[in-house]
Enzyme design. Sequence first.
Site, PDB file in Angstrom:
ATOM      1  N   LEU A 180       1.244  -0.792   0.381  1.00 23.17           N
ATOM      2  CA  LEU A 180      -0.006  -0.253  -0.103  1.00 23.17           C
ATOM      3  C   LEU A 180       0.749   1.662   0.150  1.00 23.17           C
ATOM      4  O   LEU A 180       0.422   2.633  -0.735  1.00 23.17           O
ATOM      5  CB  LEU A 180      -1.416   0.062   0.679  1.00 23.17           C
ATOM      6  N   GLY A 181       2.086   1.131   0.819  1.00 23.21           N
ATOM      7  CA  GLY A 181       2.610   2.538   0.978  1.00 23.21           C
ATOM      8  C   GLY A 181       3.659   1.814   2.129  1.00 23.21           C
ATOM      9  O   GLY A 181       4.173   1.398   2.324  1.00 23.21           O
ATOM     10  N   THR A 200      -4.686   5.767   4.004  1.00 19.40           N
ATOM     11  CA  THR A 200      -2.511   4.718   4.395  1.00 19.40           C
ATOM     12  C   THR A 200      -1.809   6.385   4.187  1.00 19.40           C
ATOM     13  O   THR A 200      -0.739   6.525   4.691  1.00 19.40           O
ATOM     14  CB  THR A 200      -2.263   4.461   2.357  1.00 19.40           C
ATOM     15  N   GLU A 259       1.493   6.690   6.589  1.00 19.35           N
ATOM     16  CA  GLU A 259       2.539   6.879   6.261  1.00 19.35           C
ATOM     17  C   GLU A 259       3.417   8.706   6.612  1.00 19.35           C
ATOM     18  O   GLU A 259       4.485   8.941   6.658  1.00 19.35           O
ATOM     19  CB  GLU A 259       2.746   7.149   3.945  1.00 19.35           C
ATOM     20  N   HIS A 273       5.519   1.866  13.539  1.00 18.24           N
ATOM     21  CA  HIS A 273       4.002   1.251  13.739  1.00 18.24           C
ATOM     22  C   HIS A 273       3.530   0.991  15.544  1.00 18.24           C
ATOM     23  O   HIS A 273       4.725   1.228  16.411  1.00 18.24           O
ATOM     24  CB  HIS A 273       3.962  -0.374  13.283  1.00 18.24           C
ATOM     25  N   TRP A 296       2.573  -0.885  17.735  1.00 19.43           N
ATOM     26  CA  TRP A 296       3.173  -2.299  17.704  1.00 19.43           C
ATOM     27  C   TRP A 296       4.853  -2.591  18.181  1.00 19.43           C
ATOM     28  O   TRP A 296       5.078  -3.602  18.557  1.00 19.43           O
ATOM     29  CB  TRP A 296       2.660  -3.264  17.688  1.00 19.43           C
ATOM     30  N   VAL A 301       5.840   5.636  22.640  1.00 17.54           N
ATOM     31  CA  VAL A 301       5.238   6.035  22.756  1.00 17.54           C
ATOM     32  C   VAL A 301       4.844   6.233  24.681  1.00 17.54           C
ATOM     33  O   VAL A 301       4.264   4.510  24.444  1.00 17.54           O
ATOM     34  CB  VAL A 301       4.060   6.749  21.814  1.00 17.54           C
ATOM     35  N   THR A 346       0.047   4.973  24.042  1.00 16.64           N
ATOM     36  CA  THR A 346       0.036   3.466  23.458  1.00 16.64           C
ATOM     37  C   THR A 346       0.493   1.904  23.559  1.00 16.64           C
ATOM     38  O   THR A 346       1.254   2.210  24.851  1.00 16.64           O
ATOM     39  CB  THR A 346       0.352   3.746  22.093  1.00 16.64           C
ATOM     40  N   ASP A 391      -9.249   1.123   6.449  1.00 14.40           N
ATOM     41  CA  ASP A 391      -9.408   2.230   7.250  1.00 14.40           C
ATOM     42  C   ASP A 391     -10.563   2.921   7.606  1.00 14.40           C
ATOM     43  O   ASP A 391     -10.390   3.709   8.571  1.00 14.40           O
ATOM     44  CB  ASP A 391      -9.532   2.997   4.857  1.00 14.40           C
TER      45      ASP A 391
END
Length: 349
Positions: free
Chosen positions: A222-223, A258, A262, A271, A273, A284, A287, A320
Amino acid sequence: MKKVLLGLCAISLFVASCEKEQNEVESIDSQEITVDMSDFTLYVDKDDLTGKSANGVEKCVSMRNLEYRLAKNKGLAKKMYDIEYNTRKAIAQKKGGGKPGGGGGTPPPIFEGAVTIPVVVNIIEKFAGEVTQAQINSQIRILNEDFNNNNSNTSSVPSAFANLVADVNISFVLGTVNRVVNTRSSWGTNDAMKDPSQGGIGATDPENNMNLWVCEIGGGILGYAQFPGGASATDGVVIGTDFFGENAAGGIYGKGRTGTHEVGHWLNLRHIWGDGRCNRDDFVSDTPTSDRANYNCPSFPTTHCRSADMTMNYMDYVQDDCMYMFTAGQNDRMRALFVPGQPRVGFVN
């Protein structure tokens, strides 16, 4: 796996060296702030954590592209370490860990005002008009919705996370749109689309514009994005044609998120996880810890590492319609890039 282990060994030696250097600075300036870099890494745990879903869609290869860039540029690891150090120092200072404007090279607190980012869209299409103006406009609109907490789905955020939702207050303005026609079937993940000598389009003034490339990446990807600190010539975000803006061809990934994901990487988010197991973090504090990406539209709570995953975060891999929040901690991390000495300061100067 062997390649990644060797990379981890190399980065461990590098980090140890950098920590020694930074500790010398901290000993001088310890009354102001202390920065712990012991968890910092630039590599994923295992090759199978790059993000392939059950239906074969590898959503994001930003970490794979980073590994490629680290191999090509021996100075990149040190530069990214310094950016991370200054990011953590600015966030700690905002939280009261040091006095604003103090000596010892302490950066000012994170940038608090509105940020406007001009976007240059570089389209490499198989035929003229393959990417429509409506797609372009919708992508800019979606970025503005998501980075200003105007995603209508945010009303579905679980109560456990409701007080963490951030209005990032970053707006995106469409600038130049560059187009070339090239029938190449796929462009891969090593930045060929950014190289005019290979039929791509070069970056436009990346210190003052976010460059966004739209092309057929290939492999169902996707990107991907370049993290802060990389070369100016390749700085920006790449999105597959079907997944750019609102596009029915993108299916469950055809609602423009996406781009949001990005751009999050481009603003130094990992990401959610942490690209590893339960002991690997996204740097962070607000999270939850997790050990895997989530896909499709999981119910709440989805639990890993003894806590409920924040599956609706833009930096996970859900479809999405089911991603709709950044956290206050992610907001701080992004905004730490806009202070003097950090790589995105040109957008507020």
